[in-house]
Write a protein that holds these residues in place. Structure first.
Motif, PDB file in Angstrom:
ATOM      1  N   PRO A 195       0.760  -1.509   0.257  1.00 31.77           N
ATOM      2  CA  PRO A 195      -0.027  -0.164   0.263  1.00 31.77           C
ATOM      3  C   PRO A 195       0.874   0.754   0.157  1.00 31.77           C
ATOM      4  O   PRO A 195       0.324   2.475  -0.579  1.00 31.77           O
ATOM      5  CB  PRO A 195      -0.885  -0.067   1.034  1.00 31.77           C
ATOM      6  CG  PRO A 195      -0.347  -1.369   1.340  1.00 31.77           C
ATOM      7  CD  PRO A 195       0.650  -2.282   1.024  1.00 31.77           C
ATOM      8  N   ASN A 196       2.563   1.412   0.468  1.00 27.91           N
ATOM      9  CA  ASN A 196       2.376   2.509   0.917  1.00 27.91           C
ATOM     10  C   ASN A 196       3.953   2.472   0.744  1.00 27.91           C
ATOM     11  O   ASN A 196       4.750   1.619   1.398  1.00 27.91           O
ATOM     12  CB  ASN A 196       2.623   3.041   2.432  1.00 27.91           C
ATOM     13  CG  ASN A 196       2.861   4.126   2.993  1.00 27.91           C
ATOM     14  OD1 ASN A 196       2.949   5.414   1.486  1.00 27.91           O
ATOM     15  ND2 ASN A 196       3.299   4.811   3.692  1.00 27.91           N
ATOM     16  N   VAL A 197       4.676   2.502  -0.645  1.00 29.13           N
ATOM     17  CA  VAL A 197       6.215   2.471  -0.871  1.00 29.13           C
ATOM     18  C   VAL A 197       6.325   3.684  -1.152  1.00 29.13           C
ATOM     19  O   VAL A 197       6.044   4.618  -1.814  1.00 29.13           O
ATOM     20  CB  VAL A 197       6.414   1.542  -2.102  1.00 29.13           C
ATOM     21  CG1 VAL A 197       7.543   2.081  -2.893  1.00 29.13           C
ATOM     22  CG2 VAL A 197       5.717   0.739  -2.100  1.00 29.13           C
ATOM     23  N   LEU A 198       7.400   4.402  -0.250  1.00 28.09           N
ATOM     24  CA  LEU A 198       7.730   5.608  -0.080  1.00 28.09           C
ATOM     25  C   LEU A 198       9.347   5.512  -0.726  1.00 28.09           C
ATOM     26  O   LEU A 198      10.097   5.023  -0.576  1.00 28.09           O
ATOM     27  CB  LEU A 198       8.196   6.252   1.589  1.00 28.09           C
ATOM     28  CG  LEU A 198       6.216   6.028   2.119  1.00 28.09           C
ATOM     29  CD1 LEU A 198       7.111   5.805   3.635  1.00 28.09           C
ATOM     30  CD2 LEU A 198       5.805   7.289   1.588  1.00 28.09           C
ATOM     31  N   ARG A 199      10.057   6.495  -1.557  1.00 24.62           N
ATOM     32  CA  ARG A 199      10.790   6.808  -2.090  1.00 24.62           C
ATOM     33  C   ARG A 199      11.691   8.015  -1.213  1.00 24.62           C
ATOM     34  O   ARG A 199      11.989   9.388  -1.274  1.00 24.62           O
ATOM     35  CB  ARG A 199      10.793   7.445  -3.443  1.00 24.62           C
ATOM     36  CG  ARG A 199      10.202   6.416  -4.792  1.00 24.62           C
ATOM     37  CD  ARG A 199      11.176   5.556  -4.940  1.00 24.62           C
ATOM     38  NE  ARG A 199      11.437   6.248  -5.287  1.00 24.62           N
ATOM     39  CZ  ARG A 199      11.805   6.952  -6.759  1.00 24.62           C
ATOM     40  NH1 ARG A 199      10.738   6.343  -7.274  1.00 24.62           N
ATOM     41  NH2 ARG A 199      13.547   7.336  -7.079  1.00 24.62           N
ATOM     42  N   ARG A 200      13.020   7.627  -1.134  1.00 20.46           N
ATOM     43  CA  ARG A 200      14.030   8.056   0.334  1.00 20.46           C
ATOM     44  C   ARG A 200      15.110   8.080  -0.540  1.00 20.46           C
ATOM     45  O   ARG A 200      16.486   7.389   0.450  1.00 20.46           O
ATOM     46  CB  ARG A 200      13.316   7.710   1.676  1.00 20.46           C
ATOM     47  CG  ARG A 200      12.089   7.595   2.492  1.00 20.46           C
ATOM     48  CD  ARG A 200      11.158   9.465   2.708  1.00 20.46           C
ATOM     49  NE  ARG A 200      10.431   9.733   3.117  1.00 20.46           N
ATOM     50  CZ  ARG A 200       9.600  10.052   2.495  1.00 20.46           C
ATOM     51  NH1 ARG A 200       9.525  10.074   1.055  1.00 20.46           N
ATOM     52  NH2 ARG A 200       8.167   9.769   3.251  1.00 20.46           N
ATOM     53  N   ALA A 201      15.417   8.740  -1.107  1.00 15.07           N
ATOM     54  CA  ALA A 201      16.840   8.371  -1.731  1.00 15.07           C
ATOM     55  C   ALA A 201      18.428   9.012  -1.061  1.00 15.07           C
ATOM     56  O   ALA A 201      17.695  10.032   0.246  1.00 15.07           O
ATOM     57  CB  ALA A 201      17.651   9.794  -3.315  1.00 15.07           C
ATOM     58  N   LEU A 202      18.822   8.110  -0.442  1.00 13.76           N
ATOM     59  CA  LEU A 202      20.327   8.351  -0.021  1.00 13.76           C
ATOM     60  C   LEU A 202      21.114   8.637  -0.558  1.00 13.76           C
ATOM     61  O   LEU A 202      22.231   7.505  -0.626  1.00 13.76           O
ATOM     62  CB  LEU A 202      20.239   7.726   1.646  1.00 13.76           C
ATOM     63  CG  LEU A 202      19.893   7.885   2.408  1.00 13.76           C
ATOM     64  CD1 LEU A 202      19.832   6.257   3.437  1.00 13.76           C
ATOM     65  CD2 LEU A 202      19.773   9.447   3.537  1.00 13.76           C
ATOM     66  N   ASP A 203      21.768   8.850  -1.250  1.00 18.32           N
ATOM     67  CA  ASP A 203      22.274   9.322  -3.200  1.00 18.32           C
ATOM     68  C   ASP A 203      23.967   9.093  -2.242  1.00 18.32           C
ATOM     69  O   ASP A 203      24.697   9.902  -1.638  1.00 18.32           O
ATOM     70  CB  ASP A 203      22.431  10.328  -4.062  1.00 18.32           C
ATOM     71  CG  ASP A 203      23.758  10.273  -4.869  1.00 18.32           C
ATOM     72  OD1 ASP A 203      23.567   8.980  -5.042  1.00 18.32           O
ATOM     73  OD2 ASP A 203      23.561  11.314  -5.267  1.00 18.32           O
ATOM     74  N   PRO A 204      24.875   7.348  -2.428  1.00 17.26           N
ATOM     75  CA  PRO A 204      25.814   8.063  -1.736  1.00 17.26           C
ATOM     76  C   PRO A 204      27.114   8.139  -2.424  1.00 17.26           C
ATOM     77  O   PRO A 204      28.381   8.436  -2.166  1.00 17.26           O
ATOM     78  CB  PRO A 204      26.392   6.127  -1.245  1.00 17.26           C
ATOM     79  CG  PRO A 204      25.987   5.967  -2.627  1.00 17.26           C
ATOM     80  CD  PRO A 204      24.047   6.557  -2.417  1.00 17.26           C
ATOM     81  N   ARG A 205      26.533   8.948  -3.732  1.00 19.85           N
ATOM     82  CA  ARG A 205      27.791   8.417  -4.746  1.00 19.85           C
ATOM     83  C   ARG A 205      28.977   9.486  -4.795  1.00 19.85           C
ATOM     84  O   ARG A 205      29.999   9.728  -4.319  1.00 19.85           O
ATOM     85  CB  ARG A 205      27.301   9.241  -6.405  1.00 19.85           C
ATOM     86  CG  ARG A 205      26.504   7.785  -6.864  1.00 19.85           C
ATOM     87  CD  ARG A 205      25.950   8.278  -8.181  1.00 19.85           C
ATOM     88  NE  ARG A 205      25.369   6.631  -9.081  1.00 19.85           N
ATOM     89  CZ  ARG A 205      24.018   6.576  -8.403  1.00 19.85           C
ATOM     90  NH1 ARG A 205      23.515   7.410  -8.138  1.00 19.85           N
ATOM     91  NH2 ARG A 205      23.916   5.910  -9.011  1.00 19.85           N
ATOM     92  N   SER A 206      28.384  10.638  -3.704  1.00 20.87           N
ATOM     93  CA  SER A 206      29.776  12.098  -3.728  1.00 20.87           C
ATOM     94  C   SER A 206      30.390  12.009  -2.231  1.00 20.87           C
ATOM     95  O   SER A 206      31.790  12.319  -2.134  1.00 20.87           O
ATOM     96  CB  SER A 206      28.540  13.182  -3.360  1.00 20.87           C
ATOM     97  OG  SER A 206      27.502  12.895  -2.093  1.00 20.87           O
ATOM     98  N   LEU A 207      29.187  10.982  -1.435  1.00 16.71           N
ATOM     99  CA  LEU A 207      30.413  10.013  -0.300  1.00 16.71           C
ATOM    100  C   LEU A 207      31.568   9.500  -0.752  1.00 16.71           C
ATOM    101  O   LEU A 207      32.505   9.568  -0.129  1.00 16.71           O
ATOM    102  CB  LEU A 207      29.675  10.365   0.526  1.00 16.71           C
ATOM    103  CG  LEU A 207      28.188  10.980   1.363  1.00 16.71           C
ATOM    104  CD1 LEU A 207      27.455  10.489   2.267  1.00 16.71           C
ATOM    105  CD2 LEU A 207      28.673  12.237   1.571  1.00 16.71           C
ATOM    106  N   VAL A 208      31.187   8.464  -1.591  1.00 20.25           N
ATOM    107  CA  VAL A 208      31.719   7.515  -1.866  1.00 20.25           C
ATOM    108  C   VAL A 208      33.206   8.118  -2.857  1.00 20.25           C
ATOM    109  O   VAL A 208      34.705   7.661  -2.512  1.00 20.25           O
ATOM    110  CB  VAL A 208      31.529   6.440  -2.695  1.00 20.25           C
ATOM    111  CG1 VAL A 208      31.979   5.697  -3.177  1.00 20.25           C
ATOM    112  CG2 VAL A 208      30.423   5.651  -1.858  1.00 20.25           C
ATOM    113  N   SER A 209      32.736   9.095  -3.289  1.00 19.81           N
ATOM    114  CA  SER A 209      33.698   9.558  -4.155  1.00 19.81           C
ATOM    115  C   SER A 209      35.045  10.806  -3.260  1.00 19.81           C
ATOM    116  O   SER A 209      36.421  10.906  -3.618  1.00 19.81           O
ATOM    117  CB  SER A 209      33.291  10.998  -5.022  1.00 19.81           C
ATOM    118  OG  SER A 209      32.571  11.892  -4.784  1.00 19.81           O
TER     119      SER A 209
END
Length: 241
Positions: A80-94
């Motif tokens: 019923p409830n799919v939430l998009r909560r992006a935790l983009d790690p790309r800049s942190l990894v770089s």
């Protein structure tokens, strides 16, 4: 529903790393209940029957738009409830030091320092009345998911060594073949960078140590970013028996 720690990993869909976080001891003597919170990698779910036993009310997808487009899970057709909560790690990894002895530990600390508001929003989503049973997932169910689940478990009083052991179970399930098969758009570790594929308990312990030393622990970290104590208390009640 699974009632044995030996069967903590669940064979649902085509997942490698779908696990139940039930039956962990909490400091006040309670234990986390089976069937209330799950952690996973991303996969395509094409049959609702695969998910029926989980009874999911909420899914929190930690991936960004590019990742979701590359690998749509189909969960919104069954939950019923799919939430998009992006935790983009790309800049942190770089930004990680190439000479670090523990790049994953550094990444998890960076997530605390740089994504505090986002992490708190995710825990608030899980603390809503009626949110559970819930599934938290990213691409591999290891790094972003690992930090979120660690925050939840630590905030409700699960000891650090247990939190780190739960995180490290991922190493049993994510194979070289898994990483090689990830879409290139995935926000998970680069398939060529084996240093970011592991799940050593020491990496999570490093994050938990910073969480304690710099923020006063998971509960203080979350309340410091605006989550009411009452919400954490509700999450404790909802997750334990």
């Amino acid at each position: 529903m699974t009632q044995s720690a030996a069967c903590r990993r669940l064979p649902v869909g085509n997942t490698y790393n779908l696990r139940d976080i039930g039956d962990y001891q909490v400091a006040d003597g309670a234990r986390t209940g089976w069937g209330r919170l799950f952690r996973s990698d991303a996969t395509r779910f094409t049959a609702g029957a695969d998910l029926a036993d989980l009874g999911l009310r909420t899914v929190i997808d930690l991936r960004d738009d590019v990742e979701v487009t590359a690998l749509p899970t189909g969960l919104d057709a069954f939950v019923p409830n799919v939430l998009r909560r992006a935790l983009d790690p790309r800049s942190l990894v770089s930004a990680l030091s190439a000479n670090s002895p523990d790049p994953l530990g550094d990444l998890y600390v960076a997530l605390l320092h740089e994504r505090g508001a986002e992490l708190t929003t995710i825990v608030a989503d899980l603390a809503r009345p009626g949110a559970l049973p819930a599934l938290v997932h990213c691409a591999a169910g290891k790094d972003r998911t690992g930090v979120v689940i660690a925050l939840v478990l630590s905030a409700i009083g699960v000891p650090d060594d247990v939190v780190a052991t739960d995180y490290a179970l991922t190493a049993d399930y994510l194979t070289a073949e898994f990483f090689a098969a990830l879409p290139t758009e995935s926000g998970a570790a680069d398939p060529a960078d084996a240093a970011l594929h592991g799940a050593r308990p020491e990496s999570m312990t490093a994050m938990l140590r910073v969480l304690s030393a710099e923020y006063g622990g998971a509960r203080a970290f979350l309340t410091g970013h605006g989550l009411p104590n009452e919400a954490i208390d509700h999450l404790h009640t909802a997750l334990t028996h």
